[in-house]
Design a protein around this motif. Structure first.
Motif, PDB file in Angstrom:
ATOM      1  N   ARG A 189       0.848  -1.184   0.000  1.00 60.32           N
ATOM      2  CA  ARG A 189       0.000   0.000   0.000  1.00 60.32           C
ATOM      3  C   ARG A 189       0.890   1.243   0.000  1.00 60.32           C
ATOM      4  N   ILE A 190       0.765   2.043  -1.052  1.00 59.81           N
ATOM      5  CA  ILE A 190       1.597   3.244  -1.197  1.00 59.81           C
ATOM      6  C   ILE A 190       0.698   4.467  -1.074  1.00 59.81           C
ATOM      7  N   PRO A 191       0.722   5.166   0.057  1.00 63.63           N
ATOM      8  CA  PRO A 191      -0.148   6.344   0.237  1.00 63.63           C
ATOM      9  C   PRO A 191       0.424   7.576  -0.460  1.00 63.63           C
ATOM     10  N   PHE A 192      -0.475   8.420  -1.000  1.00 61.48           N
ATOM     11  CA  PHE A 192      -0.067   9.694  -1.600  1.00 61.48           C
ATOM     12  C   PHE A 192      -1.283  10.610  -1.612  1.00 61.48           C
ATOM     13  N   CYS A 206      -2.029   8.302 -14.569  1.00 63.07           N
ATOM     14  CA  CYS A 206      -0.601   8.595 -14.394  1.00 63.07           C
ATOM     15  C   CYS A 206       0.026   7.649 -13.366  1.00 63.07           C
ATOM     16  N   VAL A 207      -0.682   7.416 -12.259  1.00 61.36           N
ATOM     17  CA  VAL A 207      -0.144   6.552 -11.210  1.00 61.36           C
ATOM     18  C   VAL A 207      -0.051   5.103 -11.690  1.00 61.36           C
ATOM     19  N   LEU A 208      -1.079   4.621 -12.387  1.00 57.84           N
ATOM     20  CA  LEU A 208      -1.057   3.241 -12.882  1.00 57.84           C
ATOM     21  C   LEU A 208       0.047   3.046 -13.917  1.00 57.84           C
ATOM     22  N   ASP A 239      -6.664  12.185  -0.351  1.00 58.00           N
ATOM     23  CA  ASP A 239      -5.734  11.115  -0.004  1.00 58.00           C
ATOM     24  C   ASP A 239      -6.094   9.824  -0.744  1.00 58.00           C
ATOM     25  N   PHE A 240      -5.090   9.241  -1.403  1.00 56.16           N
ATOM     26  CA  PHE A 240      -5.256   8.017  -2.184  1.00 56.16           C
ATOM     27  C   PHE A 240      -4.217   6.984  -1.746  1.00 56.16           C
ATOM     28  N   GLU A 241      -4.419   5.758  -2.201  1.00 51.91           N
ATOM     29  CA  GLU A 241      -3.444   4.680  -2.024  1.00 51.91           C
ATOM     30  C   GLU A 241      -3.275   3.921  -3.319  1.00 51.91           C
ATOM     31  N   LEU A 242      -2.027   3.603  -3.630  1.00 46.05           N
ATOM     32  CA  LEU A 242      -1.720   2.710  -4.743  1.00 46.05           C
ATOM     33  C   LEU A 242      -1.572   1.304  -4.183  1.00 46.05           C
ATOM     34  N   LEU A 243      -2.412   0.386  -4.635  1.00 50.11           N
ATOM     35  CA  LEU A 243      -2.331  -1.014  -4.229  1.00 50.11           C
ATOM     36  C   LEU A 243      -1.623  -1.766  -5.347  1.00 50.11           C
ATOM     37  N   VAL A 244      -0.448  -2.280  -5.054  1.00 51.90           N
ATOM     38  CA  VAL A 244       0.368  -2.890  -6.104  1.00 51.90           C
ATOM     39  C   VAL A 244       1.008  -4.179  -5.603  1.00 51.90           C
ATOM     40  N   TRP A 245       0.958  -5.212  -6.436  1.00 55.15           N
ATOM     41  CA  TRP A 245       1.616  -6.489  -6.147  1.00 55.15           C
ATOM     42  C   TRP A 245       3.024  -6.458  -6.709  1.00 55.15           C
ATOM     43  N   THR A 246       3.954  -7.034  -5.956  1.00 51.93           N
ATOM     44  CA  THR A 246       5.340  -7.066  -6.407  1.00 51.93           C
ATOM     45  C   THR A 246       5.826  -8.504  -6.562  1.00 51.93           C
TER      46      THR A 246
END
Length: 294
Positions: A189-192, A206-208, A239-246
């Motif tokens: 979870r990457i908050p921004f 842009c974020v994706l 406030d948003f969050e990027l949910l990303v699998w690594t």
């Protein structure tokens, strides 16, 4: 000149020192028992090294299974060897049990924690709720990778490469978050935040795009696609969050992952002229209009 014959040496070695139930204990029986114990320790060490060869060939085992089998076989050979060595010395286990039970009242409280940690270590190895290489977080706040499961304690290596020795009982009795228990895939979870009035559709794209451009991003299935979700209306930002699998090799490196994605998001926002807000405060000055002396 001192004349020591073979018969005199044997007489000394066979001289009865004490009787513990299975016949007299002699120097010879003590030496033979110690030999059995040391031989079992060597055999346990040799077995521990050869178990690693089982991860080859058609029926290869996983590294965690190899580690569990290696530890259990090591302890089993050591325990059996010590018991056989004591028996060879001439110790009667019946009388030994009586002595231990008599002493257990006095030393029980002192050994309680040690026994608890030892049994907990066996439970961890057999249940496999915790494996070497797992990325875990304890209730105490300790976060890191499990590097070794010992008899009394488990070693956790933190991101700073410091080793934390945690008693095994803490893993059995306490709450442990295992991020890689089932598999090594982990979602971060990457908050921004962005300024009020920002075009949310443009910002999301842009974020994706920034996330998909990173080598560590996992996007092989529909379930693993990155997502952007709104969290709240902040004081100065949306406030948003990027949910990303690594990929698996990045599961235990959350600080690095967060830094890479935040840097990529910042670059993407600069290129798209999207503002990242900073805290602002409005100050209102009230002028006292009363006449002097009133």
């Amino acid at each position: 000149m001192l004349d020591i014959s073979f018969s005199s040496i044997m007489a000394v070695l066979r001289y009865p020192l004490v009787d513990l139930g299975k016949g007299p204990v002699t120097l010879a029986s003590i030496m033979l028992g110690l030999g059995v114990i040391f031989a079992s320790l060597y055999l346990a060490k040799l077995l521990k090294q050869n178990v690693k060869n089982l991860n080859r060939g058609r029926y290869a085992l996983t590294p965690s299974s190899i580690y569990t089998l290696e530890r259990i076989s090591h302890y089993l050979v050591m325990i059996v060897g010590v018991l056989v060595g004591i028996s060879v010395m001439g110790v009667d286990f019946g009388k030994l049990a009586l002595i231990v039970s008599a002493l257990s009242v006095g030393i029980g409280f002192g050994l309680q924690a040690i026994v608890s940690n030892f049994v907990s270590g066996l439970i961890i190895l057999l249940e496999r709720s915790l494996k070497v290489g797992d990325f875990v977080q304890l209730d105490s706040g300790v976060t890191g990778v499990v590097s070794e499961i010992r008899v009394r304690a488990t070693v956790i290596t933190t991101a700073e490469n410091s080793e934390v020795i945690v008693p095994n009982a803490e893993f059995v009795n306490g709450k442990v978050t295992n991020f890689t228990h089932t598999d090594n895939f982990c979602r971060h979870r990457i908050p921004f935040g962005v300024a009020y009035g920002t075009d949310k559709a443009l910002m999301t794209q842009c974020v994706l795009d920034a996330a998909l451009a990173q080598e560590m991003t996992l996007s092989d299935t529909k379930e693993h696609q990155p997502q952007v979700v709104m969290k709240s209306f902040g004081d100065s930002s949306l406030d948003f969050e990027l949910l990303v699998w690594t990929k698996p090799e990045y599961s235990a490196r959350p600080s690095l992952v967060r830094g890479v994605y935040l840097s990529a998001i910042d670059d993407a926002f600069r290129d798209a002229n999207i503002s990242v807000p900073f805290p602002q405060r409005d100050l209102h000055f009230i002028t006292d209009r009363r006449a002097p002396g009133s």
